[in-house]
Design an enzyme around this catalytic site. Structure first.
Site, PDB file in Angstrom:
ATOM      1  NE  ARG A  15     -33.455 -15.087 -32.732  1.00  0.00           N
ATOM      2  CZ  ARG A  15     -32.186 -15.197 -32.385  1.00  0.00           C
ATOM      3  NH1 ARG A  15     -31.318 -14.249 -32.687  1.00  0.00           N
ATOM      4  NH2 ARG A  15     -31.741 -16.266 -31.735  1.00  0.00           N
ATOM      5  CG  ASP A  16     -29.560 -17.036 -34.566  1.00  0.00           C
ATOM      6  OD1 ASP A  16     -28.785 -16.389 -35.283  1.00  0.00           O
ATOM      7  OD2 ASP A  16     -29.196 -17.562 -33.502  1.00  0.00           O
ATOM      8  CG  HIS A 207     -28.624 -20.926 -29.774  1.00  0.00           C
ATOM      9  ND1 HIS A 207     -29.861 -20.438 -30.161  1.00  0.00           N
ATOM     10  CD2 HIS A 207     -27.716 -20.191 -30.459  1.00  0.00           C
ATOM     11  CE1 HIS A 207     -29.686 -19.457 -31.034  1.00  0.00           C
ATOM     12  NE2 HIS A 207     -28.399 -19.277 -31.236  1.00  0.00           N
ATOM     13  CG  HIS A 209     -24.389 -19.642 -34.077  1.00  0.00           C
ATOM     14  ND1 HIS A 209     -24.991 -18.978 -35.119  1.00  0.00           N
ATOM     15  CD2 HIS A 209     -25.130 -19.347 -32.979  1.00  0.00           C
ATOM     16  CE1 HIS A 209     -26.037 -18.295 -34.665  1.00  0.00           C
ATOM     17  NE2 HIS A 209     -26.140 -18.496 -33.372  1.00  0.00           N
ATOM     18  CB  CYS A 240     -25.186 -12.720 -33.692  1.00  0.00           C
ATOM     19  SG  CYS A 240     -25.475 -11.254 -32.698  1.00  0.00           S
ATOM     20  CG  ASN A 249     -28.539 -21.131 -34.838  1.00  0.00           C
ATOM     21  OD1 ASN A 249     -28.819 -20.030 -35.301  1.00  0.00           O
ATOM     22  ND2 ASN A 249     -28.435 -21.360 -33.562  1.00  0.00           N
TER      23      ASN A 249
HETATM   24  P1  HMG Z   1     -30.292   1.179 -26.591  1.00  0.00           P
HETATM   25  O1  HMG Z   1     -29.942   2.096 -27.708  1.00  0.00           O
HETATM   26  O2  HMG Z   1     -29.366   1.107 -25.432  1.00  0.00           O
HETATM   27  O3  HMG Z   1     -31.774   1.409 -26.079  1.00  0.00           O
HETATM   28  O4  HMG Z   1     -30.441  -0.285 -27.227  1.00  0.00           O
HETATM   29  P2  HMG Z   1     -32.474   2.641 -25.420  1.00  0.00           P
HETATM   30  O5  HMG Z   1     -33.413   2.087 -24.403  1.00  0.00           O
HETATM   31  O6  HMG Z   1     -31.475   3.678 -25.004  1.00  0.00           O
HETATM   32  O7  HMG Z   1     -33.358   3.247 -26.627  1.00  0.00           O
HETATM   33  C1  HMG Z   1     -32.766   3.839 -27.781  1.00  0.00           C
HETATM   34  C2  HMG Z   1     -33.770   3.854 -28.902  1.00  0.00           C
HETATM   35  O8  HMG Z   1     -34.148   2.513 -29.255  1.00  0.00           O
HETATM   36  C3  HMG Z   1     -35.069   4.575 -28.563  1.00  0.00           C
HETATM   37  O9  HMG Z   1     -35.580   5.069 -29.779  1.00  0.00           O
HETATM   38  C4  HMG Z   1     -35.953   3.440 -28.120  1.00  0.00           C
HETATM   39  O10 HMG Z   1     -37.311   3.730 -28.251  1.00  0.00           O
HETATM   40  C5  HMG Z   1     -35.555   2.341 -29.076  1.00  0.00           C
HETATM   41  P3  HMG Z   1     -35.328   6.598 -30.234  1.00  0.00           P
HETATM   42  O11 HMG Z   1     -35.854   7.424 -29.113  1.00  0.00           O
HETATM   43  O12 HMG Z   1     -33.826   6.733 -30.401  1.00  0.00           O
HETATM   44  O13 HMG Z   1     -36.062   6.694 -31.529  1.00  0.00           O
HETATM   45  N1  HMG Z   1     -35.783   0.992 -28.521  1.00  0.00           N
HETATM   46  C6  HMG Z   1     -36.499   0.037 -29.139  1.00  0.00           C
HETATM   47  N2  HMG Z   1     -37.162  -0.002 -30.313  1.00  0.00           N
HETATM   48  C7  HMG Z   1     -37.810  -1.134 -30.622  1.00  0.00           C
HETATM   49  N3  HMG Z   1     -37.820  -2.243 -29.844  1.00  0.00           N
HETATM   50  C8  HMG Z   1     -37.155  -2.245 -28.675  1.00  0.00           C
HETATM   51  C9  HMG Z   1     -36.473  -1.074 -28.289  1.00  0.00           C
HETATM   52  N4  HMG Z   1     -35.743  -0.755 -27.212  1.00  0.00           N
HETATM   53  C10 HMG Z   1     -35.333   0.506 -27.367  1.00  0.00           C
HETATM   54  N5  HMG Z   1     -37.172  -3.350 -27.915  1.00  0.00           N
HETATM   55  C11 HMG Z   1     -31.400  -2.461 -27.272  1.00  0.00           C
HETATM   56  C12 HMG Z   1     -30.748  -1.387 -26.411  1.00  0.00           C
HETATM   57  C13 HMG Z   1     -31.455  -3.720 -26.446  1.00  0.00           C
HETATM   58  C14 HMG Z   1     -32.785  -2.024 -27.665  1.00  0.00           C
HETATM   59  C15 HMG Z   1     -30.536  -2.643 -28.536  1.00  0.00           C
HETATM   60  O14 HMG Z   1     -29.216  -2.837 -28.169  1.00  0.00           O
HETATM   61  C16 HMG Z   1     -30.988  -3.804 -29.375  1.00  0.00           C
HETATM   62  O15 HMG Z   1     -32.055  -3.768 -29.985  1.00  0.00           O
HETATM   63  N6  HMG Z   1     -30.199  -4.888 -29.414  1.00  0.00           N
HETATM   64  C17 HMG Z   1     -30.611  -6.121 -30.074  1.00  0.00           C
HETATM   65  C18 HMG Z   1     -29.472  -6.762 -30.744  1.00  0.00           C
HETATM   66  C19 HMG Z   1     -29.938  -8.042 -31.356  1.00  0.00           C
HETATM   67  O16 HMG Z   1     -31.099  -8.212 -31.685  1.00  0.00           O
HETATM   68  N7  HMG Z   1     -28.990  -8.984 -31.557  1.00  0.00           N
HETATM   69  C20 HMG Z   1     -29.300 -10.229 -32.151  1.00  0.00           C
HETATM   70  C21 HMG Z   1     -30.131 -11.121 -31.304  1.00  0.00           C
HETATM   71  S1  HMG Z   1     -29.218 -11.920 -30.019  1.00  0.00           S
HETATM   72  C22 HMG Z   1     -28.484 -13.265 -30.799  1.00  0.00           C
HETATM   73  O17 HMG Z   1     -28.548 -13.403 -31.983  1.00  0.00           O
HETATM   74  C23 HMG Z   1     -27.846 -14.297 -29.926  1.00  0.00           C
HETATM   75  C24 HMG Z   1     -28.703 -15.558 -29.772  1.00  0.00           C
HETATM   76  O18 HMG Z   1     -29.002 -16.146 -31.017  1.00  0.00           O
HETATM   77  C25 HMG Z   1     -27.930 -16.581 -28.932  1.00  0.00           C
HETATM   78  C26 HMG Z   1     -26.514 -16.765 -29.484  1.00  0.00           C
HETATM   79  O19 HMG Z   1     -26.332 -17.302 -30.573  1.00  0.00           O
HETATM   80  O20 HMG Z   1     -25.633 -16.282 -28.781  1.00  0.00           O
HETATM   81  C27 HMG Z   1     -30.016 -15.268 -29.042  1.00  0.00           C
HETATM   82 MG    MG Z   2     -27.708 -17.386 -32.145  1.00  0.00          MG
END
Ligand code: HMG
Ligand code: MG
Length: 302
Positions: A15-16, A207, A209, A240, A249
């Site tokens: 995933r990450d 966690h 990095h 990310c 990580n």
């Molecule tokens: P948004 O644009 O504000 O969402 O995104 P929305 O609710 O307004 O929806 C917009 C569109 O997205 C719509 O589709 C929804 O259906 C779709 P459209 O009508 O335009 O075709 N949608 C989705 N589709 C699939 N799955 C979903 C989903 N939700 C809405 N779950 C949202 C908000 C949270 C969805 C967006 O910002 C997003 O996906 N962000 C994820 C970013 C991400 O994955 N980052 C990496 C992971 S976090 C990380 O790595 C940190 C971590 O490792 C810890 C660390 O190291 O810090 C965990």
């Molecule tokens: Mg991370």
């Protein structure tokens, strides 16, 4: 010093690790990585994210990856779910655990999940309730627990606040994440202490990095506090997409090598783990980003 006698490692490489790869990684390769990690003795694997494919195209195949895994008894499979849409999509994949991911920095919350910290808690609340109702364990993550790519240094009080809010909505476990790898041992201990104001030592994880090469030191510093759960990434993959310049990580291989040397149980076969990291690194046409893996592969070749 209260060093634990055993450590649980969650490999977040699929995933990450892979979320940050620009080149497409086929579903079979992702499944192949998960299979190799479970064969190496990993007891929890963070497989994928049910996030917007527009935001993170690499995770668009989440359902297919989860469906293709041959599950091994005793292994837990976790997935990220930022909102109800993601949770509902994840349900069919039968995850053992879901992860809601918030941040200690407002700017990162906006960039990563397009909402404020307060709004994120509102979005997570029904996800947490629905998951717990179905008996799915809920882990939380606090990104930017020591530093933010947009806001700079982050105070422990911010971590304490997010931990408190997550606890209030029923999040069962708290991961303290140094998203951009700027943390150093004492700062990371302070961030962990802040989370420990609301979570028991058995319900927190690190966690880290490794952008600045501090992640192994940060792991040791928190081990000394009694923390015994860590997210690590095979071959040191990752980063990310919304934290530019941040690398992966800490490599699972490096952490396992260190723990083995300290006589701390992980249940992981280091040689098989090296093979898993080599498998994905070969596919990505690069060398594993792990000093221990490099040393052991060189030894094997010699
Ligand atoms: P948004 O644009 O504000 O969402 O995104 P929305 O609710 O307004 O929806 C917009 C569109 O997205 C719509 O589709 C929804 O259906 C779709 P459209 O009508 O335009 O075709 N949608 C989705 N589709 C699939 N799955 C979903 C989903 N939700 C809405 N779950 C949202 C908000 C949270 C969805 C967006 O910002 C997003 O996906 N962000 C994820 C970013 C991400 O994955 N980052 C990496 C992971 S976090 C990380 O790595 C940190 C971590 O490792 C810890 C660390 O190291 O810090 C965990
Ligand atoms: Mg991370």
């Amino acid at each position: 010093m209260k060093l634990p006698s055993r450590v649980k490692i969650v490999d977040v490489g699929p995933r990450d690790g892979l979320q940050n790869e620009a080149q497409p990684v086929p579903v079979e390769i992702k499944i192949g990585l998960v299979h190799r990690l479970q064969d190496a003795g990993l007891k929890e694997i963070e497989v994928t994210s049910f996030v917007s494919p527009k935001w993170v195209p690499q995770m668009a195949d989440a359902a297919a990856v989860m469906a293709g895994i041959q599950r091994k008894p005793g292994v837990r499979y976790s997935v990220l779910t930022p909102n109800m849409k993601g949770f509902e999509a994840a349900l069919a994949s039968r995850p053992d655990e879901i992860v809601v991911f918030g941040a200690a920095s407002e700017a990162f919350s906006q960039r990563n999940i397009n909402c404020s910290i307060a709004e994120s808690i509102e979005r997570f609340a029904p996800v947490v309730a629905a998951a717990r109702d179905k008996g799915i364990y809920v882990r939380g993550a606090i990104s930017c627990a020591v530093g933010c790519p947009y806001e700079g240094e982050v105070a422990p009080a911010r971590v304490e606040m997010v931990a408190r809010l997550m606890k209030q909505i029923g999040v069962q476990h708290m991961g303290v994440a140094d998203t951009i790898g700027v943390g150093t041992p004492v700062k990371v201990q302070r961030a962990m202490e802040a989370a420990l104001k609301h979570y028991d030592i058995d319900d927190v994880s690190g966690h880290f990095h490794d952008t600045y090469g501090q992640a192994l030191g940060n792991t040791l510093a928190t081990l000394e506090m009694g923390v015994w759960q860590y997210d690590t990434s095979s071959a040191g993959l990752g980063g990310c997409p919304y934290a530019k310049g941040a690398t992966g990580n800490v490599a699972t291989e490096d952490v396992v090598y260190m723990l083995q040397g300290m006589g701390i149980e992980t249940g992981i076969d280091l040689d098989k783990l090296i093979d898993a990291g080599k498998y994905i690194s070969d596919f990505l046409q690069r060398k594993p980003n792990s000093r221990a893996a490099t040393a052991i592969l060189n030894k094997r070749a010699g």
